[in-house]
Structure formats: C-alpha cells, structure tokens
Scaffold this motif. Structure first.
Motif, PDB file in Angstrom:
ATOM      1  N   PHE A  46      -5.343  -4.138  -9.288  1.00 46.06           N
ATOM      2  CA  PHE A  46      -5.995  -3.063  -8.532  1.00 46.06           C
ATOM      3  C   PHE A  46      -5.201  -1.787  -8.737  1.00 46.06           C
ATOM      4  CE2 PHE A  46      -7.992  -0.548  -5.443  1.00 46.06           C
ATOM      5  CZ  PHE A  46      -9.136  -1.199  -4.978  1.00 46.06           C
ATOM      6  N   PRO A  75      -1.177   4.757   0.857  1.00 52.37           N
ATOM      7  CA  PRO A  75      -1.729   3.928   1.947  1.00 52.37           C
ATOM      8  C   PRO A  75      -2.846   3.000   1.470  1.00 52.37           C
ATOM      9  CG  PRO A  75      -1.427   6.173   2.703  1.00 52.37           C
ATOM     10  CD  PRO A  75      -1.142   6.189   1.228  1.00 52.37           C
ATOM     11  N   VAL A  76      -3.685   3.468   0.563  1.00 50.96           N
ATOM     12  CA  VAL A  76      -4.752   2.589   0.066  1.00 50.96           C
ATOM     13  C   VAL A  76      -4.131   1.375  -0.627  1.00 50.96           C
ATOM     14  CG1 VAL A  76      -6.698   2.359  -1.525  1.00 50.96           C
ATOM     15  CG2 VAL A  76      -6.423   4.463  -0.197  1.00 50.96           C
ATOM     16  N   GLY A  79      -2.797  -1.130   1.831  1.00 51.26           N
ATOM     17  CA  GLY A  79      -3.837  -1.974   2.448  1.00 51.26           C
ATOM     18  C   GLY A  79      -4.347  -3.041   1.502  1.00 51.26           C
ATOM     19  N   VAL A  80      -4.541  -2.664   0.232  1.00 51.52           N
ATOM     20  CA  VAL A  80      -5.029  -3.630  -0.754  1.00 51.52           C
ATOM     21  C   VAL A  80      -4.051  -4.792  -0.877  1.00 51.52           C
ATOM     22  CG1 VAL A  80      -5.535  -4.012  -3.200  1.00 51.52           C
ATOM     23  CG2 VAL A  80      -6.326  -1.908  -2.090  1.00 51.52           C
ATOM     24  N   ALA A  83      -3.890  -7.123   2.168  1.00 48.11           N
ATOM     25  CA  ALA A  83      -5.087  -7.950   2.367  1.00 48.11           C
ATOM     26  C   ALA A  83      -5.177  -9.066   1.339  1.00 48.11           C
ATOM     27  CB  ALA A  83      -6.344  -7.087   2.313  1.00 48.11           C
ATOM     28  N   ASN A  84      -4.687  -8.815   0.142  1.00 43.72           N
ATOM     29  CA  ASN A  84      -4.713  -9.863  -0.880  1.00 43.72           C
ATOM     30  C   ASN A  84      -3.438  -9.812  -1.721  1.00 43.72           C
ATOM     31  OD1 ASN A  84      -5.161 -11.707  -2.882  1.00 43.72           O
ATOM     32  ND2 ASN A  84      -7.219 -10.978  -3.408  1.00 43.72           N
ATOM     33  N   LEU A  87      -3.101  -9.945  -5.660  1.00 36.78           N
ATOM     34  CA  LEU A  87      -3.459  -8.863  -6.578  1.00 36.78           C
ATOM     35  C   LEU A  87      -2.214  -8.118  -7.046  1.00 36.78           C
ATOM     36  CD1 LEU A  87      -6.525  -7.351  -4.671  1.00 36.78           C
ATOM     37  CD2 LEU A  87      -6.587  -8.878  -6.660  1.00 36.78           C
ATOM     38  N   MET A 267      -6.428 -12.450   3.089  1.00 30.23           N
ATOM     39  CA  MET A 267      -7.198 -12.145   4.306  1.00 30.23           C
ATOM     40  C   MET A 267      -8.699 -12.065   4.052  1.00 30.23           C
ATOM     41  SD  MET A 267      -4.819  -9.185   5.986  1.00 30.23           S
ATOM     42  CE  MET A 267      -3.015  -9.353   6.041  1.00 30.23           C
ATOM     43  N   THR A 268      -9.117 -12.333   2.826  1.00 26.90           N
ATOM     44  CA  THR A 268     -10.522 -12.076   2.504  1.00 26.90           C
ATOM     45  C   THR A 268     -11.457 -13.208   2.933  1.00 26.90           C
ATOM     46  OG1 THR A 268     -10.293 -13.011   0.281  1.00 26.90           O
ATOM     47  CG2 THR A 268      -9.832 -10.670   0.540  1.00 26.90           C
TER      48      THR A 268
ATOM     49  N   LEU B 262      -8.962   1.232   4.633  1.00 24.90           N
ATOM     50  CA  LEU B 262      -9.879   1.326   3.488  1.00 24.90           C
ATOM     51  C   LEU B 262      -9.402   0.424   2.350  1.00 24.90           C
ATOM     52  CD1 LEU B 262     -12.038   2.867   1.630  1.00 24.90           C
ATOM     53  CD2 LEU B 262     -10.238   4.525   1.240  1.00 24.90           C
ATOM     54  N   GLY B 263      -8.111   0.459   2.072  1.00 24.14           N
ATOM     55  CA  GLY B 263      -7.565  -0.373   0.992  1.00 24.14           C
ATOM     56  C   GLY B 263      -7.787  -1.853   1.268  1.00 24.14           C
ATOM     57  N   ALA B 264      -7.507  -2.256   2.508  1.00 20.24           N
ATOM     58  CA  ALA B 264      -7.694  -3.666   2.868  1.00 20.24           C
ATOM     59  C   ALA B 264      -9.160  -4.062   2.740  1.00 20.24           C
ATOM     60  CB  ALA B 264      -7.189  -3.922   4.288  1.00 20.24           C
ATOM     61  N   ARG B 266     -11.336  -2.665   0.678  1.00 13.62           N
ATOM     62  CA  ARG B 266     -11.629  -2.760  -0.759  1.00 13.62           C
ATOM     63  C   ARG B 266     -11.200  -4.131  -1.292  1.00 13.62           C
ATOM     64  NH1 ARG B 266     -15.439   0.318  -2.339  1.00 13.62           N
ATOM     65  NH2 ARG B 266     -15.060  -0.653  -4.353  1.00 13.62           N
ATOM     66  N   ALA B 267     -10.074  -4.606  -0.775  1.00 15.02           N
ATOM     67  CA  ALA B 267      -9.578  -5.908  -1.228  1.00 15.02           C
ATOM     68  C   ALA B 267     -10.449  -7.039  -0.706  1.00 15.02           C
ATOM     69  CB  ALA B 267      -8.130  -6.105  -0.789  1.00 15.02           C
ATOM     70  N   ALA B 269     -10.956  -7.698   2.908  1.00 12.94           N
ATOM     71  CA  ALA B 269     -10.697  -8.122   4.286  1.00 12.94           C
ATOM     72  C   ALA B 269     -11.594  -7.347   5.236  1.00 12.94           C
ATOM     73  CB  ALA B 269      -9.237  -7.869   4.644  1.00 12.94           C
TER      74      ALA B 269
END
Lengths: 286, 524
Positions: A46, A75-76, A79-80, A83-84, A87, A267-268, B262-264, B266-267, B269
C-alpha cells in the motif's frame, strides 16, 4: 507471486509527467526496486502519497494506493498499517508535504514508530506550483514569493526525526540509484518507522541544489567511520551542516508500534452480526 | 404522590459532583426505577459551579423538569443557582460545619437539613466520602432502601477493594442515621417515597451508546483527538475495542485522526472518528477526500455550542448546515442523527452499514445533551441479536475477474448502474488500484477528461439516489396525524417534545406533534 516479482511489476502503465531529468524518476525506481527486493508484490503493498510533484507517485506505481490531501499521507499510512499489519506500507511525499503542511504529523509519526517506510523527495523547492520557497530552501534562496530569500533557517528534517525519537534515519541521492535503493530497502526492513530523506533535484526551478551540487558535496557515510548505532555521532553529523548519504542513525533495539501496543490482528474480518459476547457490553451498564 | 421525583447535588468542579450523582442515579436504576439525568458543568478542572440532576420515576422519563425536591448543596451558590426550581417542601441537605455554609439561610417553606457531612465521613474512614454521607441522608428522606445505594457503591468502588466499599457503605449509613435521629419529623412529612421494582435497567449516556453501537457494528479502528463532549466515545472504546482485536489511537490532531481512520478504512477495517464542532471544521479538509476516494467512514460529531471555541460545555445544534453542505465541491454523503440515547446505538450500527454499502462518508450527529445525559432503558433496547452487518460490495479473489478491464486492471470506481463500485480490500490478488482526491477514471487514475468527469460525478451522485430507494428514511412520528400543529425537530429534543405533547394533550386533546428523525441529503 512474490518470489518472482520484479521492480517493473510495481510500475503502472501511466507515463510520469515529471519534467525530463527530475530526481523523482530515480527516487521512484529505487522505491520499486526496494519493494521487489524485500519480497513484496503489488497486491500486498500500500503506497500513500501526498500532494505536489511527489504526490503523483501513486499513479505511476502499481500497488494498492491512496493519493490523499496535502500533508496528511503519514496518518493515512498509519491507519492502513494498523488495520492490516500484513500489508507493506510505504508513504511518499515531498519536502513541502512532509516538513511544512505535514510537519506536525511527521514528528508524531516518527514518535509512534509504526512499522512502515517514509520516503521524502526533497528538492528544496515547490515545483508543482512553479517555484516558491520550501521549508528546506536555503535562507538566501530567491524565489517568486521570497525575492530576497526566505531569511529563515531551513528545516533540518533529520534533526527533527532524531529529536522525536526516530529509530531509522537515512538520506539518499536520487541519482545514486544503487545506494538509494539499498537505503530504501533498509528502511523497509527496519522494525519500525524507516525514514529516508532523498535529495531529488528539481531541474526546472532550483538552480542551486542541483545534481552537480550534490555530486560535489555529498559524503557517503559508508565510506567514513560513522557508526549508525551511535546516537551522539548521528547528532554531530546531522548538525554539522554537511550533506550526507547513508544511514545517519538506526536503533537496533527499535520496538515498533504494533509490538508495543499489541496491535497484530487483521482488523478487516468481522462477524455478520454483533460479536458473540456483545450482551456483556450491555450488562456493564446495569 | 407525584409521579416523578427530582434530586440534585451541586458544588464546585473537583467536588466529585458528577461521580456522586452517577452513584445515586445507578442506585435508583438498580432499584428498578427509571432515571433521566442532566449536568450543569464548566470547562475547568476545579472551581466554578457544577451540578448533577436526577429525575426519576417508575415510568420512563425522557427529559428534565424545572422542579427540585431534594438538593444536596455543597456551596451557597448551589442554592442560589437552583432557587427557582426549589419549592415549598423541598429539602436542602447541607453541612453547616463547613465555614462557608454556616450562615446558609433556608428559604421560607423549605426544609433545611444540616448534616455534618465531613465529620461523619471522617468517622467512616475519610473526609473524601462526605458526598456519600449526603446520599445516605437523601435515602432516608425519601424512604429509599439504602441497600440499593450499597449496590451502586459496590459497582463503583469494588475494583478499589472491599474495605473502600465498606467504608462508603458506612458513610451512607451514618448519613441516613443522622437524618433519622435529628430530622425524624421532617422525613416523615416529606411527601416523596421512592418505590422500587424488580426491573433491571441499563443506565447509559449517549457517548457510551455510540461507542457500544460501534463495537456491535464491528468497528475495529478508532482514531480521535480529545474534545468535549465527544471524548467519552473514545474513553469508552479504549480497552474495549482492543478486546475485539481493534485499536484506539489518540492522534496529534483532528486532521490526523480522520486521516488515520481513512487509512484504516482503505485497508478494510470498519473505522470511525468522533469529534465536536471545532474538530469537524478541521476534518472538513479530508471529508471531500473520503467521498472522492469512495471510502466508507463514520464521522461522529457530538455538537456543542459554537462558533469557534464557543461554549464547550453547553448545548447547541448548530452543525447541521456543516454536516449537510460542508466542504467545497459536490460531496455525496449521509447524515444520520439519532434522537434518543437508545437510538444512538442503532443509528451508529446503521451508519457503519450505510458507509460500507455506499462507500461514502457518513456523519453521525449527536449533541451534548444526548452525550452527557444518563438515562435508563430496558436491556431489550440494545438487543444484540437484532444487529445486522452489511458490508456492501466487497469482492474476493473469485469475483474479481469480472471487474478487471481488458488489460487486467481492477475497476475500483466502475460507473455501475446503481453507482456502487466493487471494493477490493488490499491484499486481494489482482485488486491493486489507487484511489485519489483528484477526479479520476474508473481505475482511479487522475483525469480532466470532460466525459469521464461527468460520468464519475453522476456515478457518485447515483449512490445517494440508490440509497434513497433502498433505505428507510422515514421520520419518527408521534401524536395525532390529523393535527393542525406540526413540530419538526432533530437531535436530543425528542424526549422533551414527547413529554410536552403529553402535557398539551391533557389541556387540548386534539393537539399533536411530529418530528423528523433522520436527515439524508446530498448536494447536487
């Protein structure tokens, strides 16, 4: 797929609109090589990009990507990754994106030490808006908005990162493609926030910090006795006013965010209804 | 006997007013009584006037009234602030040994009960328990069985050790005994007796209901920046979200908070941030990106008084235009605004479903009164079996082929008939694609092509049209549909309006009111 992935697989079919000779070509190639060399592929990668010439990189690379708003790429990416954690997250930006509008996020991303890499294409100028001073422009650098120069000391991003508790701080030069790719690869492999400031010359609007300037003035730390694990030595180098490429500082004991906070689950995936024991949540309010 | 009873404790911030009030509210709730609370508080840590009010009845109570039957006054100002709500026969409990309260004048017709709160608390083990002594006194005045207060004290203090619990119970008993011995006549004459029932009620505030709704809905990531009155959402989720494999991050500012969320998202969650007006102003920057990149995200706004810093601890519903129209350009969105605390739970679940089904930002709008009010509900109001999760058009590796173009590229922003595009979560083989705040084609690549621009704008707009057809946007309606009077409202006013309607009906049986519950709107 990953074992056969080549750097070209990370390239999209979109031709870059960067000026011919722009440092960002070399920067991007190094990023793609480093991603391929570390066993990643476009489907598990990502890339987050901000705004400016550097921000276009998400379009020219092939991976999952978000091209966000100005200054908020870190920050984006944070978060990515949270959450996973599976990646590979790489955040790309420019000196304006990272050290001006996004400087607050930069410091806190360094502190958080999330296991991702951050590659900054530092050309010491605002290119896309056609030549205004950037936070890393020299004090006497004359531009359309600073006719007598900014008359402020430039931001020292390496010093910011070190003071904020950075665990991997490196600098590279887009034109030295092999070293640049190696350093980005080290940033990816680092357990924590891998930060690489890349000298990525703007051939159109910056006639001071040019390819020739960096070729003439850059010292490769690998050719010196610099010990990247020595924070005091790193401080001296970062503050001495010289231009370096290489790893300025790396904390081998770095504990990345997900380990410090136990954030290791994907977390998905969630159930079709409320969690099994959700009624316990209601009981708490009796 | 009047159907409802109204009680308050007031003092200075730092006096433990909020905590004490909640202990009493919980005691009533545990005794099977309905409770509705309200708070008067200031944006400061110590000093200033603060109060916690409890209205209780055997029946559901949905608003406050301007009548106080028992007041625990820790300061003179507490009496002054509430003088209009006190009435003949009201009881004022105070500590005459406190220097500043020694000269307290009890207004004519009211009953003053001078209880040595601090001394009795010290006798029980520490001056810190003086408010609990007052609660015990209040139980005696109202014939409210003190064991329910004991039960509430256990819940509040059990994690601090049994001796703390016992000391508090002793403090309460000393307060009750003092009143029984010294104000027997006054207590007997007092007209309110707090009956109990066998019902089990949930005592919850709006922020907690939103947080619990998020957990029920499968939210796994929350990033926020502390701000009154939304902080309780974050504090509720902290620790609890982790139990479900999620995480709460305190960001460096609201700009970061919404971008992390937003990032989470996109991933892949389910992700949320919550803030109040000043934070919404900051988040407006990224709001357009959320919509343009078609990212499912729940943004909760717990409104307070504005503009700018405004009055951080005071109620206002001034953010509606920002929610409906905020941001430059045309931004399809949903705005969901619960009108009661239990509805806040369900609307939060709905907000997550809307966000993922239509890949849009969803504003979940609550207000300060809803956020800080504690109210009782039967547990069935939060029946977890009724929670449904709809994640929308997520495609897996078996389905992705039908969404690839001739060159094998994933069409993440395909202009479908209903406007909703397939969504490939990162990690899905062959799904790699970019999304951007720039106008883009179906692959997510930037474009300034006129036809594609029109196609994408219409495609995003079409999602809202689709939702208008597929979802229930009807308002909640109360009263007589044939009435000439129509009241339109939103947010936490509902309870007050319902009670007002009942009062009006007593006077004029043909009156009625009606109210819009949910706003849904897109700029076109």
């Amino acid at each position: 797929m990953s074992s056969e992935t080549r750097f070209i697989d990370f390239k999209s079919d979109k031709q870059p609109t960067w000026c011919p000779g722009c440092g960002d070509f070399g920067t991007m190639n190094g990023m793609m090589k480093a991603l391929a060399n570390t066993g990643n592929d476009p489907d598990n990668t990502f890339v987050v990009a901000g705004i400016g010439c550097s921000g276009k990189i998400g379009t020219y690379m092939h991976s999952y990507a978000l091209h966000g708003v100005h200054g908020r790429a870190l920050p984006v990416g944070t978060g990515v990754k949270m959450a996973n954690p599976d990646l590979e997250v790489m955040v790309a930006g420019g000196d304006g994106d990272g050290y001006s509008i996004g400087s607050g996020h930069f410091i806190h991303a360094v502190r958080r030490n999330v296991d991702m890499s951050y590659v900054v294409m530092d050309n010491r100028i605002y290119g896309l808006t056609k030549g205004q001073a950037s936070p890393t422009s020299r004090e006497d650098f004359e531009t359309s908005t600073t006719p007598d120069g900014p008359k402020q000391p430039p931001v020292n991003p390496l010093a910011l990162a070190l003071s904020a508790g950075g665990t991997f701080i490196a600098q590279s030069f887009a034109s030295d493609s092999q070293r640049h790719a190696e350093l980005v690869q080290e940033a990816i492999e680092h357990d924590g926030f891998g930060f690489v400031n890349v000298f990525s010359p703007c051939v159109t609007f910056n006639d001071t910090d040019t390819y020739d300037y960096f070729r003439d003035n850059l010292t490769d730390l690998a050719e010196t006795d610099h010990d990247p694990s020595d924070r005091d030595a790193a401080t001296d180098r970062i503050m001495d006013g010289n231009e370096y490429q290489g790893i300025l500082y790396q904390n081998e004991d770095s504990v990345p965010y997900h380990e410090a906070h136990g954030v290791t689950e994907d977390m998905t995936d969630i159930p079709d209804g409320a969690p099994e024991n959700a009624t316990d949540l209601v009981r708490e309010f009796y | 006997m009047p159907a409802d009873f109204n009680w308050a404790i007031g003092g200075e911030a730092g006096d433990g007013i909020d905590s004490t009030g909640k202990i009493f509210a919980r005691a009533l709730s545990r005794a099977g009584r309905h409770v509705f609370t309200s708070k008067d508080f200031a944006s400061r840590i110590r000093g200033g006037y603060t109060a916690y009010k409890v209205r209780t009845s055997i029946d559901q109570v949905e608003s406050t009234v301007d009548r106080l039957d028992v007041l625990i006054a820790l300061t003179q100002r507490t009496v002054d602030e509430n003088i209009d709500e006190l009435h003949e026969g009201s009881v004022i409990i105070y500590d005459g040994e406190r220097t500043s309260m020694a000269d307290l004048e009890i207004p004519d017709g009211m009953v003053g009960m001078d209880v040595p709160l601090k001394s009795l608390a010290e006798e029980a083990g520490g001056a810190i328990m003086r408010n609990i002594v007052a609660l015990g006194a209040a139980c005696e005045v109202t014939d409210f069985p003190i064991e329910h207060l004991g039960s509430s004290l256990e819940k509040r203090f059990s994690d601090k050790g049994q001796s703390i619990v016992e000391n508090n119970k002793t403090a309460a008993e000393l307060g009750a005994e003092f009143v029984a011995e010294n104000y027997e006549a006054e207590s007997t004459e007092f007209e309110y007796e707090l009956e109990t029932t066998d019902e089990d009620y949930v005592l919850i505030n709006g922020d907690e209901a939103i947080g619990m709704g998020a957990l029920a809905a499968g939210c796994r990531f929350y990033s926020g920046y502390p701000i009154t009155p939304a902080t309780d959402v974050m504090e509720y989720l902290t620790g609890r979200l982790e139990r479900y494999g999620g995480h709460v991050v305190q960001a460096e500012d609201e700009l970061s908070a919404i971008n992390m969320a937003l990032g989470a998202a996109r991933a892949g969650a389910r992700s949320m941030t919550a803030t109040s007006g000043p934070g919404i102003d900051l988040m407006a920057e990224t709001f357009g990106l959320v919509a343009q990149s078609e990212t499912p995200l729940v943004i909760c706004d717990v409104m307070r008084s504005g503009p700018s810093t405004g009055m951080p601890t005071k109620q206002e519903q001034g953010d509606l235009n920002m929610a409906l129209f905020g941001g430059h350009g045309e931004i399809p969105r949903f705005v969901v605004a619960p009108t009661t605390i239990s509805e806040a739970f369900w609307k939060t679940v709905e907000a997550f479903n809307l966000a993922e089904k239509y890949q849009t930002p969803v504003y979940l709008i609550a207000d300060l009164e809803m956020a800080v009010t504690e109210q009782t509900f039967p547990p069935e109001a939060f029946d977890m079996d009724d929670v449904e999760i709809d994640r929308g058009k997520i495609v897996d590796e078996d389905e992705i082929d039908e969404w690839l173009d001739d060159e094998g590229r994933f069409r993440a922003h395909a202009a479908t008939e209903d406007g909703i595009s397939p969504r490939a979560l990162p990690g899905t083989t062959d799904g790699a694609h970019m999304s951007t705040g720039l106008e883009h084609n179906e692959l997510g690549r930037r474009t300034e092509d006129t036809e594609i621009r029109v196609e994408q704008v219409q495609k995003r707009q079409r999602k809202v049209e689709t939702a208008k057809e597929r979802e229930d946007w009807s308002p909640r309606e109360f009263g007589n549909p044939d009435s000439d009077n129509l009241v339109v409202s939103w947010g936490s006013n509902e309870g007050t309006i319902v009670e007002a309607m009942d009062l009006m009906d007593e006077d004029a049986p043909t009156s009625s009111s009606c109210r819009c519950r949910t706003c849904s709107r897109a700029r076109t």
